[in-house]
Write an enzyme that holds these catalytic residues in place. Structure first.
Site, mmCIF file in Angstrom:
data_model
loop_
_atom_site.group_PDB
_atom_site.id
_atom_site.type_symbol
_atom_site.label_atom_id
_atom_site.label_comp_id
_atom_site.label_asym_id
_atom_site.label_seq_id
_atom_site.Cartn_x
_atom_site.Cartn_y
_atom_site.Cartn_z
ATOM 1 N N CYS A 154 -15.143 38.311 27.175
ATOM 2 C CA CYS A 154 -15.580 39.378 28.081
ATOM 3 C C CYS A 154 -15.604 40.700 27.307
ATOM 4 O O CYS A 154 -14.582 41.111 26.748
ATOM 5 C CB CYS A 154 -14.641 39.506 29.280
ATOM 6 S SG CYS A 154 -15.121 40.878 30.351
ATOM 7 N N ASN A 218 -21.669 34.972 24.751
ATOM 8 C CA ASN A 218 -21.508 35.902 25.855
ATOM 9 C C ASN A 218 -22.459 37.072 25.575
ATOM 10 O O ASN A 218 -23.191 37.065 24.586
ATOM 11 C CB ASN A 218 -20.045 36.372 25.941
ATOM 12 C CG ASN A 218 -19.683 36.840 27.346
ATOM 13 O OD1 ASN A 218 -20.446 37.574 27.969
ATOM 14 N ND2 ASN A 218 -18.533 36.419 27.843
ATOM 15 N N GLY A 248 -30.165 38.118 28.551
ATOM 16 C CA GLY A 248 -31.587 37.948 28.812
ATOM 17 C C GLY A 248 -32.422 37.783 27.560
ATOM 18 O O GLY A 248 -31.885 37.586 26.461
HETATM 19 C C1 LIG Z 1 -23.527 40.423 35.580
HETATM 20 C C2 LIG Z 1 -22.935 39.482 34.595
HETATM 21 C C3 LIG Z 1 -21.633 39.041 34.747
HETATM 22 C C4 LIG Z 1 -21.049 38.151 33.842
HETATM 23 N N1 LIG Z 1 -19.768 37.718 34.042
HETATM 24 C C5 LIG Z 1 -19.223 36.805 33.185
HETATM 25 C C6 LIG Z 1 -17.924 36.260 33.424
HETATM 26 O O1 LIG Z 1 -17.252 36.566 34.410
HETATM 27 N N2 LIG Z 1 -17.439 35.374 32.527
HETATM 28 C C7 LIG Z 1 -18.146 34.967 31.415
HETATM 29 O O2 LIG Z 1 -17.655 34.142 30.646
HETATM 30 N N3 LIG Z 1 -19.383 35.465 31.185
HETATM 31 C C8 LIG Z 1 -19.938 36.361 32.041
HETATM 32 N N4 LIG Z 1 -21.221 36.814 31.815
HETATM 33 C C9 LIG Z 1 -21.979 36.349 30.618
HETATM 34 C C10 LIG Z 1 -22.918 35.197 30.942
HETATM 35 O O3 LIG Z 1 -22.193 34.049 31.351
HETATM 36 C C11 LIG Z 1 -23.787 34.824 29.713
HETATM 37 O O4 LIG Z 1 -22.927 34.437 28.656
HETATM 38 C C12 LIG Z 1 -24.664 35.972 29.228
HETATM 39 O O5 LIG Z 1 -25.211 36.687 30.328
HETATM 40 C C13 LIG Z 1 -25.809 35.492 28.339
HETATM 41 O O6 LIG Z 1 -26.675 34.616 29.027
HETATM 42 P P1 LIG Z 1 -28.102 35.092 29.631
HETATM 43 O O7 LIG Z 1 -28.891 35.657 28.499
HETATM 44 O O8 LIG Z 1 -28.699 33.847 30.234
HETATM 45 O O9 LIG Z 1 -27.810 36.133 30.663
HETATM 46 C C14 LIG Z 1 -21.806 37.706 32.727
HETATM 47 C C15 LIG Z 1 -23.123 38.147 32.569
HETATM 48 C C16 LIG Z 1 -23.702 39.026 33.475
HETATM 49 C C17 LIG Z 1 -25.130 39.481 33.278
#
Ligand SMILES: Cc1cc2nc3c(=O)[nH]c(=O)nc-3n(C[C@H](O)[C@H](O)[C@H](O)COP(=O)(O)O)c2cc1C
Length: 377
Positions: A154, A218, A248
């Protein structure tokens, strides 16, 4: 669901290798139930912790968009703009472990064949806090969670012994993983931060401690842009902002580079790929680099909160891909995993035009080293 979608990862049977990542799409029982109804093979819950969580006053997530044929990037909603990235400074789940416990059990009973991964996070600065990891792990697995994902990534933590601050410290990360492994009866996945110079070092710490898989990436540490009229960050509270996480499309190539480092360093280990995936064409990259499953967040947030269209496209895309290549005899994702892992090599290993040679910045063999030795002597 066709049999070709079924895959095994860390000993668990997935109806398909596509999961919702730990984030808003998996923050509630109703979302997770809707996600399973929509067809996701698994979900990773929004991260569950024991310390109190209070989010910022104002939006926690926004989307940065690009104007076609223009350098303009902005979070302002406008027609015709294309998604560039998500930006968030949302903390882990603001629901307590007691809130989650009965829900994990109910979700699992409603969908026994889907994979429910509990994401957990605690501090790590004292024995008491290390026990929190065990308490979280035991509570979730006792309710039927199929696996645990350790949030070592995180990016918004002030505390030096939490979140990505653990992920940047291979020793601490190893201790936390080991502590959880002591009590875990289910596979343990370690979710690492991309905010590190050599992610293979952190991965080694996790694997040595017994991690069954690594999840990456992450979000990447980042800031929103400043509005040129107001001189305020496009997302702020009272004019102030802290670094948040970028997700994204923008992070797809960045995250692939991290994954390539990981799978090359540990070619026989398990990896769950995350970052910028919204279609099978993206997911395929992660499989070919060596991932057995992939996870989606941003694309799902923008598609009815849990991504019903995204999962439909991912599953159909995998089916069509396997059919298109039927002559190669690929029966499922397992046959694709790592097929392009070894195509990422050092610069000097790439062919030069004609007879020219390039030695990666070194001079002719032997010569440079000798000269250096003489200077030292
Ligand atoms: C609004 C938001 C909240 C997130 N909260 C967490 C979380 O609580 N725990 C975690 O491991 N990753 C969290 N993430 C990370 C996502 O699980 C992921 O690793 C990251 O967004 C990359 O993937 P994406 O490109 O598909 O968004 C969060 C991401 C976003 C955008």
């Amino acid at each position: 669901m066709g049999m070709q979608l079924v895959s095994t990862f860390t000993g668990l049977r997935f109806e398909n290798p596509f999961l919702l990542a730990s984030a808003p799409p998996t923050e509630s029982e109703s979302n997770i139930l809707r996600a399973f109804d929509a067809g996701w093979g698994g979900v990773v819950t929004k991260t569950i912790g024991l310390h109190p969580v209070v989010n910022v006053a104002g939006p926690k997530t926004k989307f940065l968009r690009a104007t076609p044929d223009s350098p303009h990037l902005s979070m302002q909603k406008r027609p015709g703009a294309a998604l560039h990235s998500s930006w968030n400074w949302e903390l882990i789940s603001d629901k307590t472990l007691d809130w989650w416990v009965p829900r994990i059990s109910r979700i699992k009973k409603a969908h026994p064949t889907r994979i429910l991964v509990a994401s957990i996070m605690a501090g790590s600065g004292s024995d008491e806090e290390l026990l929190h990891w065990q308490e979280l792990a035991k509570a979730c697995q006792d309710e039927g969670a199929d696996a645990l994902e350790l949030n070592l990534s995180c990016p918004h933590m002030d505390r030096k012994d939490m979140g990505s601050n653990i992920g940047k410290d291979p020793e601490l990360l190893s201790i936390v993983t080991q502590v959880v492994k002591e009590v875990a009866r289910v596979p343990v996945w370690a979710k690492l931060t991309p905010s590190t110079t050599d992610i293979a070092v952190e991965a080694r710490g996790a694997f040595l401690a017994g991690a069954d898989a690594i999840s990456s990436s992450n979000t990447f540490p980042s800031l929103p842009l400043i509005d040129e009229d107001t001189l305020d960050f496009e997302i702020h509270v009272d004019g102030f902002v802290s670094t948040g996480g970028l997700g994204g499309p923008a992070i797809l190539p960045l995250s692939l580079a991290k994954m390539s480092q990981l799978t090359q360093a540990f070619p026989t280990d398990n990896f769950s790929g995350i970052g910028g995936i919204s279609s099978f064409e993206h997911a395929l990259n992660y499989f070919l680099l060596g991932c057995g499953t992939v996870q989606v967040c941003t694309a799902a947030m923008l598609d009815h909160a849990v991504g019903p269209n995204v999962i439909r496209e991912l599953s159909a895309g995998l089916g069509q891909f396997l059919e298109k290549h039927a002559d190669r005899g690929w029966k499922g994702v397992a046959d694709l995993v790592g097929l392009r892992r070894d195509r990422v090599v050092a610069q000097s290993k790439i062919r030069r035009p004609g007879e020219k040679d390039y030695r990666g910045g070194y001079e002719a063999e032997g010569y440079a080293e000798e000269k250096e030795l003489r200077i030292k002597n």
